[in-house]
Design a protein around this motif. Structure first.
Motif, PDB file in Angstrom:
ATOM      1  N   THR A  41       0.864  -1.299  -0.040  1.00 13.44           N
ATOM      2  CA  THR A  41       0.029  -0.325  -0.070  1.00 13.44           C
ATOM      3  C   THR A  41       0.848   1.117   0.033  1.00 13.44           C
ATOM      4  O   THR A  41       1.888   1.389   0.566  1.00 13.44           O
ATOM      5  CB  THR A  41      -0.969   0.108   1.209  1.00 13.44           C
ATOM      6  OG1 THR A  41      -1.696  -1.251   1.116  1.00 13.44           O
ATOM      7  CG2 THR A  41      -1.650   1.168   1.232  1.00 13.44           C
ATOM      8  N   GLU A  42       0.462   2.127  -0.904  1.00 11.76           N
ATOM      9  CA  GLU A  42       1.137   3.592  -1.090  1.00 11.76           C
ATOM     10  C   GLU A  42       0.600   4.279   0.027  1.00 11.76           C
ATOM     11  O   GLU A  42      -0.588   4.753  -0.088  1.00 11.76           O
ATOM     12  CB  GLU A  42       1.389   3.956  -2.332  1.00 11.76           C
ATOM     13  CG  GLU A  42       2.191   2.932  -3.282  1.00 11.76           C
ATOM     14  CD  GLU A  42       3.549   3.884  -3.497  1.00 11.76           C
ATOM     15  OE1 GLU A  42       4.014   3.828  -2.382  1.00 11.76           O
ATOM     16  OE2 GLU A  42       4.041   3.972  -4.427  1.00 11.76           O
ATOM     17  N   ASN A  43       1.267   4.945   0.789  1.00 17.43           N
ATOM     18  CA  ASN A  43       0.676   6.039   1.954  1.00 17.43           C
ATOM     19  C   ASN A  43       0.419   7.142   1.307  1.00 17.43           C
ATOM     20  O   ASN A  43       0.935   8.260   1.689  1.00 17.43           O
ATOM     21  CB  ASN A  43       1.658   6.091   3.198  1.00 17.43           C
ATOM     22  CG  ASN A  43       1.468   4.514   3.839  1.00 17.43           C
ATOM     23  OD1 ASN A  43       0.745   3.940   3.778  1.00 17.43           O
ATOM     24  ND2 ASN A  43       2.660   4.413   4.571  1.00 17.43           N
ATOM     25  N   ILE A  44      -0.317   7.434   0.347  1.00 14.88           N
ATOM     26  CA  ILE A  44      -0.531   8.928  -0.358  1.00 14.88           C
ATOM     27  C   ILE A  44      -1.811   9.507   0.277  1.00 14.88           C
ATOM     28  O   ILE A  44      -2.729   9.037   0.281  1.00 14.88           O
ATOM     29  CB  ILE A  44      -0.996   8.552  -1.973  1.00 14.88           C
ATOM     30  CG1 ILE A  44       0.181   7.553  -2.519  1.00 14.88           C
ATOM     31  CG2 ILE A  44      -1.168   9.761  -2.677  1.00 14.88           C
ATOM     32  CD1 ILE A  44       1.450   8.368  -2.389  1.00 14.88           C
ATOM     33  N   SER A  45      -1.252  10.748   0.300  1.00 15.57           N
ATOM     34  CA  SER A  45      -2.654  11.725   1.101  1.00 15.57           C
ATOM     35  C   SER A  45      -3.610  11.964   0.311  1.00 15.57           C
ATOM     36  O   SER A  45      -3.449  12.228  -0.931  1.00 15.57           O
ATOM     37  CB  SER A  45      -1.849  13.053   1.400  1.00 15.57           C
ATOM     38  OG  SER A  45      -2.891  14.086   1.712  1.00 15.57           O
ATOM     39  N   GLY A  46      -4.768  11.814   0.878  1.00 16.14           N
ATOM     40  CA  GLY A  46      -6.140  11.895   0.012  1.00 16.14           C
ATOM     41  C   GLY A  46      -6.657  10.563  -0.513  1.00 16.14           C
ATOM     42  O   GLY A  46      -7.744  10.636  -1.049  1.00 16.14           O
ATOM     43  N   ASN A  47      -6.027   9.598  -0.523  1.00 14.89           N
ATOM     44  CA  ASN A  47      -6.303   8.191  -0.716  1.00 14.89           C
ATOM     45  C   ASN A  47      -7.188   7.566   0.268  1.00 14.89           C
ATOM     46  O   ASN A  47      -7.175   8.015   1.534  1.00 14.89           O
ATOM     47  CB  ASN A  47      -5.349   7.135  -1.100  1.00 14.89           C
ATOM     48  CG  ASN A  47      -4.691   7.497  -2.666  1.00 14.89           C
ATOM     49  OD1 ASN A  47      -5.042   8.817  -3.396  1.00 14.89           O
ATOM     50  ND2 ASN A  47      -3.592   6.834  -3.055  1.00 14.89           N
ATOM     51  N   SER A  48      -8.307   6.524  -0.212  1.00  9.45           N
ATOM     52  CA  SER A  48      -8.975   5.983   0.728  1.00  9.45           C
ATOM     53  C   SER A  48      -8.366   4.583   1.095  1.00  9.45           C
ATOM     54  O   SER A  48      -7.698   4.028   0.251  1.00  9.45           O
ATOM     55  CB  SER A  48     -10.267   5.746   0.340  1.00  9.45           C
ATOM     56  OG  SER A  48     -10.637   4.889  -0.781  1.00  9.45           O
ATOM     57  N   PHE A  49      -8.395   4.228   2.548  1.00 13.64           N
ATOM     58  CA  PHE A  49      -7.744   2.841   3.070  1.00 13.64           C
ATOM     59  C   PHE A  49      -8.519   2.408   3.997  1.00 13.64           C
ATOM     60  O   PHE A  49      -9.408   2.823   4.612  1.00 13.64           O
ATOM     61  CB  PHE A  49      -6.576   3.292   3.743  1.00 13.64           C
ATOM     62  CG  PHE A  49      -5.523   4.358   2.991  1.00 13.64           C
ATOM     63  CD1 PHE A  49      -4.607   3.574   2.106  1.00 13.64           C
ATOM     64  CD2 PHE A  49      -5.564   5.626   3.113  1.00 13.64           C
ATOM     65  CE1 PHE A  49      -3.601   4.493   1.379  1.00 13.64           C
ATOM     66  CE2 PHE A  49      -4.715   6.390   2.450  1.00 13.64           C
ATOM     67  CZ  PHE A  49      -3.731   5.842   1.595  1.00 13.64           C
ATOM     68  N   PHE A  50      -8.373   1.062   4.031  1.00 17.47           N
ATOM     69  CA  PHE A  50      -8.724   0.315   5.269  1.00 17.47           C
ATOM     70  C   PHE A  50      -7.606   0.522   6.330  1.00 17.47           C
ATOM     71  O   PHE A  50      -6.326   0.381   5.758  1.00 17.47           O
ATOM     72  CB  PHE A  50      -8.827  -1.399   4.982  1.00 17.47           C
ATOM     73  CG  PHE A  50     -10.116  -1.499   4.105  1.00 17.47           C
ATOM     74  CD1 PHE A  50     -11.362  -1.332   4.448  1.00 17.47           C
ATOM     75  CD2 PHE A  50      -9.876  -2.105   2.767  1.00 17.47           C
ATOM     76  CE1 PHE A  50     -12.312  -1.478   3.501  1.00 17.47           C
ATOM     77  CE2 PHE A  50     -10.834  -2.443   2.100  1.00 17.47           C
ATOM     78  CZ  PHE A  50     -12.224  -2.001   2.390  1.00 17.47           C
ATOM     79  N   ILE A  51      -8.136   0.489   7.785  1.00 17.49           N
ATOM     80  CA  ILE A  51      -6.969   0.660   8.659  1.00 17.49           C
ATOM     81  C   ILE A  51      -7.207  -0.446   9.401  1.00 17.49           C
ATOM     82  O   ILE A  51      -8.047  -1.034  10.025  1.00 17.49           O
ATOM     83  CB  ILE A  51      -7.157   1.785   9.578  1.00 17.49           C
ATOM     84  CG1 ILE A  51      -7.130   3.089   8.694  1.00 17.49           C
ATOM     85  CG2 ILE A  51      -6.067   1.788  10.452  1.00 17.49           C
ATOM     86  CD1 ILE A  51      -7.609   4.171   9.546  1.00 17.49           C
ATOM     87  N   ARG A  52      -5.969  -1.430   9.580  1.00 18.05           N
ATOM     88  CA  ARG A  52      -5.861  -2.756  10.219  1.00 18.05           C
ATOM     89  C   ARG A  52      -4.772  -2.804  11.096  1.00 18.05           C
ATOM     90  O   ARG A  52      -3.707  -2.186  10.898  1.00 18.05           O
ATOM     91  CB  ARG A  52      -5.791  -3.792   9.088  1.00 18.05           C
ATOM     92  CG  ARG A  52      -4.648  -3.936   8.301  1.00 18.05           C
ATOM     93  CD  ARG A  52      -4.500  -5.125   7.323  1.00 18.05           C
ATOM     94  NE  ARG A  52      -3.258  -5.347   6.595  1.00 18.05           N
ATOM     95  CZ  ARG A  52      -3.072  -5.810   5.466  1.00 18.05           C
ATOM     96  NH1 ARG A  52      -4.192  -6.718   5.018  1.00 18.05           N
ATOM     97  NH2 ARG A  52      -1.781  -5.998   5.054  1.00 18.05           N
ATOM     98  N   SER A  53      -4.812  -3.811  12.008  1.00 19.27           N
ATOM     99  CA  SER A  53      -3.809  -4.024  12.877  1.00 19.27           C
ATOM    100  C   SER A  53      -2.477  -4.730  12.169  1.00 19.27           C
ATOM    101  O   SER A  53      -2.712  -5.629  11.706  1.00 19.27           O
ATOM    102  CB  SER A  53      -4.225  -4.870  14.206  1.00 19.27           C
ATOM    103  OG  SER A  53      -3.130  -5.507  15.012  1.00 19.27           O
TER     104      SER A  53
END
Length: 232
Positions: free
Chosen positions: A104-116
């Motif tokens: 996953t690219e941590n690009i500002s403004g994109n949508s993501f799931f957030i997981r442990s």
């Protein structure tokens, strides 16, 4: 854990090919921020990021390894980054870097799931029928969130730990905030002030189990000594 990337000469297919070894992926992103925002324009124009593990450079403008020794570029990373010169194309040699566990690219403004990171089946989850606007952790459901730097004009840039961010639902104008009494993560019209990207990845923790509208979930709490999370 160390992190690797290739650098290719954009002017030919023969010379100035490198493997970069970073102390961590976070260091890689911070090095790129320093290079891409440097006042030394020859480096800004030379080094381009294709993705997290592939860069190009134009050695006629600036040679990527020199970013570590040229004042005003990225000298603060001299002890955290090194470049290994590969054989020219005639030598046929090329080091093969290991694949990413999470691409996953941590690009500002994109949508993501957030997981442990410890239990990657645990995701942040916001039930649609939720009278208290509480965000939970679930092993069966997940919700997408938009993660953005709060600085204007930064959409599309790679986020680093010191960036102030806002986390919002992708479908409704509600942002992640915290109940100051209980520490529970909630959604509100106003985002949590002062939240940084590094805090997102380390300042939340899983709380007790409970049943919400017939679903088995866990509380999501904000704390300075939290667990590790990642974007997916």
């Amino acid at each position: 854990m160390v992190f690797y990337a290739y650098v290719k000469n954009v002017t030919d297919n023969v010379t100035y090919r490198y493997v970069i070894t970073f102390a961590s992926r976070a260091v890689a992103d911070e090095w790129w921020r320093a290079v891409s925002t440097s006042a030394i324009t020859s480096f800004v124009n030379s080094i381009q990021r294709v993705n997290a593990q592939f860069y190009t450079h134009n050695p006629g403008l600036a040679n990527a390894p020199d970013s570590l020794t040229t004042n005003g570029v990225a000298t603060q990373f001299l002890g955290k980054v090194f470049f290994t010169l590969e054989n020219d194309l005639g030598g046929r040699g090329l080091s093969i870097i290991p694949p990413l566990d999470n691409s996953t690219e941590n690009i500002s403004g994109n949508s993501f799931f957030i997981r442990s990171k410890v239990a990657p089946y645990d995701y942040w989850y916001y039930p649609s029928s939720n009278a208290t606007n509480t965000v939970y952790v679930s092993r069966t459901e997940r919700t997408r969130f938009t993660v953005s730097r709060t600085n204007t004009g930064t959409s599309g840039t790679v986020m680093i730990g010191s960036d102030n961010i806002a986390i919002a639902l992708t479908t409704v104008n509600l942002s992640v905030n915290v109940n100051t009494v209980t520490g529970q993560v909630i959604l509100s019209p106003a985002p949590l002030s002062g939240l940084t990207f590094s805090a997102l990845l380390s300042n939340f923790m899983v709380g007790p189990s409970l049943v919400e509208n017939g679903e088995n979930v866990k509380e999501l709490l904000y704390t300075e000594n939290g667990e590790q999370w990642e974007l997916a």
